[in-house]
Design a protein around this motif. Structure first.
Motif, PDB file in Angstrom:
ATOM      1  N   PHE A 114      33.471   7.508  32.018  1.00 56.35           N
ATOM      2  CA  PHE A 114      34.399   7.018  33.040  1.00 56.35           C
ATOM      3  C   PHE A 114      34.550   5.488  33.014  1.00 56.35           C
ATOM      4  N   TYR A 115      33.813   4.831  32.127  1.00 55.13           N
ATOM      5  CA  TYR A 115      33.666   3.364  32.128  1.00 55.13           C
ATOM      6  C   TYR A 115      34.990   2.607  32.027  1.00 55.13           C
ATOM      7  N   SER A 116      35.119   1.553  32.841  1.00 57.42           N
ATOM      8  CA  SER A 116      36.214   0.573  32.687  1.00 57.42           C
ATOM      9  C   SER A 116      35.612  -0.777  32.340  1.00 57.42           C
ATOM     10  N   ASP A 117      36.268  -1.520  31.444  1.00 58.04           N
ATOM     11  CA  ASP A 117      35.784  -2.885  31.173  1.00 58.04           C
ATOM     12  C   ASP A 117      36.353  -3.837  32.230  1.00 58.04           C
ATOM     13  N   ASP A 118      35.897  -5.086  32.176  1.00 58.73           N
ATOM     14  CA  ASP A 118      36.270  -6.031  33.246  1.00 58.73           C
ATOM     15  C   ASP A 118      37.781  -6.256  33.319  1.00 58.73           C
ATOM     16  N   GLY A 119      38.445  -6.255  32.150  1.00 63.91           N
ATOM     17  CA  GLY A 119      39.903  -6.436  32.148  1.00 63.91           C
ATOM     18  C   GLY A 119      40.597  -5.266  32.836  1.00 63.91           C
ATOM     19  N   GLN A 120      40.138  -4.073  32.533  1.00 64.44           N
ATOM     20  CA  GLN A 120      40.741  -2.896  33.184  1.00 64.44           C
ATOM     21  C   GLN A 120      40.487  -2.926  34.687  1.00 64.44           C
ATOM     22  N   ILE A 121      39.280  -3.331  35.048  1.00 58.03           N
ATOM     23  CA  ILE A 121      38.951  -3.392  36.481  1.00 58.03           C
ATOM     24  C   ILE A 121      39.854  -4.396  37.189  1.00 58.03           C
TER      25      ILE A 121
END
Ligand code: URP
Ligand code: ZN
Ligand code: ZN
Length: 472
Positions: free
Chosen positions: A165-172
């Motif tokens: 389910f992980y989002s990276d900082d840019g996606q967040i």
């Protein structure tokens, strides 16, 4: 319309307690009356529920459940039918569950899937948040659509579980900016999943495979770090509302408290497992038994300050909500997937039935006031997630979702005692607490009384939620 009078009790709210009677007309609360007033003004209810010596409070609102969640190679073991029935047994009359979108899937399809699981199966009312597991242009557009059209006004992102389910900082950041425009709430699973995966691989390479290593590879510092990062990203996105879920570490709470003190729109949630359970007493039990308590964020050491700090955080309104993060898995064939490798144990603890009981015990032991019990378990969750004043309060016009609570009763939790969740064990086995669920009403219908479930599958309705009402 059927009228019901709940008479003789002490009515609790987030702001006080008063002797009074609650008059229900059909599905809604018609009036809150002085004791005996109904008779004096000639109201003859069809049914009277005697609440003498008891507390009368809004039905519980649990804004963090995972019925039938596909996770860790299996599915959470409660269906919407079994899970909402267990919730009713625990005095909960509303849940907000998490629909799921993963990378490459359409958000609308994930939501439709959740509707098909829940529709016609719930014993109590329910709403949905949406997990966004793949933030991209389509998902961002869909988020706005869900806020405007579907009554889904909150979205969970994950800084943990890379590859799932992980989002990276840019996606967040992009999702937060989107929420800033639509008014939605971003909910965050705040743990540094990339660093955790390194620690997990190193532990396994050393032969550390027991369930307790789940906690040792998810240190409190990495919950604190991720919480701080989420807070800073929400700030950069324009003070976007942020709700940090299942907080277990003092380090994370400290970050949250500082942000709130600065005036940031950030809210925190903890769960009974972090207030009562620990590495030493549960997760580190010999053999594989500790798998019952593998959840993320993990249980913490009882020799550190986490539990005391979380109770204090609830008292001080640093933490706004107690939810359960109900994510049940049986030991047999589910938790057992991680025999010999703790990283393969499905993460989650079931507890939707026991939150009102366990947090009331905090009232008995002096951790919280009665009012704060109601506020953190009923009223604030309703306000934060756009359900108030239909839910979370006893007032004219609100849904007649009511819990009659017997403070003189006792509740013994355990698979051969009080246990209605679809699980082959209880995370709280052997706990005996003061107080007891006496009677539960969902939209005017009695769903639990005399230690019997009297509700029906399909009574529960989908709740289209509004925007959060707790923002400045
Ligand atoms: O261990 C947990 N919390 N399982 C459910 C999924 C989540 O992260 O909330
Ligand atoms: Zn989570
Ligand atoms: Zn969860």
């Amino acid at each position: 319309m059927t009228t019901t009078l709940i008479a003789g009790g002490t009515i609790l709210s987030a702001s006080g307690r008063t002797a009074g009677d609650v008059l229900i007309d059909g599905e809604t609360i018609a009036a809150v009356l002085a004791p005996g007033q109904a008779e004096a003004i000639g109201i003859a209810p069809v049914r009277t529920i005697d609440a003498t010596g008891k507390y009368v409070l809004p039905g519980g609102v649990d804004v963090h459940t995972h019925m039938e969640l596909p996770f860790g190679g299996t599915f959470a073991s409660d269906t919407f039918e079994t899970g909402t029935t267990a919730a009713a047994w625990g005095g909960v009359t509303t849940i907000v569950d998490f629909a799921v979108q993963r990378t490459g899937e359409r958000v609308q399809d994930g939501l439709a899937d959740w509707h098909s699981k829940a529709d016609g199966n719930c014993a109590i009312d329910y709403g949905f948040h949406m997990i966004i597991g793949g933030v991209d242009d389509d998902a961002l557009k869909a988020m706005t659509y869900l806020v405007d059209n579907e009554g889904v006004t909150s979205f969970k992102l994950f800084m943990a579980y890379p590859g799932v389910f992980y989002s990276d900082d840019g996606q967040i950041l992009r999702a937060m900016q989107n929420a800033g425009e639509s008014g939605a709430m971003i909910m965050m699973h705040a743990e540094n999943g990339i660093a955790i995966d390194v620690l997990v691989a190193q532990a396994l390479a050393r032969g550390e495979t027991d369930p307790k290593y789940h906690a040792f590879t998810r240190p409190a510092e990495l919950e604190g770090e991720a919480t701080n990062r989420a807070i800073q990203l929400a700030r950069v996105a324009g003070n976007v509302p942020l709700y940090v879920v299942h907080m277990s570490a003092s380090e994370a709470l400290q970050e949250l408290a500082e942000a709130r003190h600065r005036g940031q729109n950030v809210f925190g949630e903890t769960c009974p497992q972090y207030l009562y359970l620990s590495i030493e007493d549960q997760l580190a039990r010999p053999g594989f038994e500790g798998a019952k308590w593998v959840c993320s964020t993990p249980l913490r050491s009882k020799h550190e300050h986490h539990r005391a700090d979380l109770w204090k955080g609830l008292r001080m309104d640093e933490l706004a909500v107690v939810s359960t993060d109900h994510c049940p898995f049986c030991m047999k064939e589910q938790k057992e997937l991680g025999l010999g490798d703790f990283s393969k144990i499905p993460n989650g603890i079931g507890g939707v039935e026991h939150r009102m009981e366990l947090i009331y015990q905090g009232v008995v032991t002096g951790e919280l006031s009665l009012e704060r019990w109601v506020e953190t378990c009923c009223t604030t969750p309703a306000r934060l997630f756009g359900l108030y004043p239909t839910k979370g309060v006893i007032a004219p016009g609100a849904d007649a979702d009511i819990l009659v609570w017997d403070p003189n009763g006792r509740t013994k939790i355990g698979v051969n005692d009080k246990h209605h969740m679809n699980m082959d064990h209880s995370a709280y086995e052997g706990f005996e607490v003061d107080g007891k669920v006496d009677t539960v009403l969902s939209r005017g219908a009695v769903v639990v009384e005399n230690d019997t479930f009297t509700g029906t599958k399909g009574h529960g309705r989908y709740l289209k939620r509004g925007l959060s009402q707790s923002l400045v």
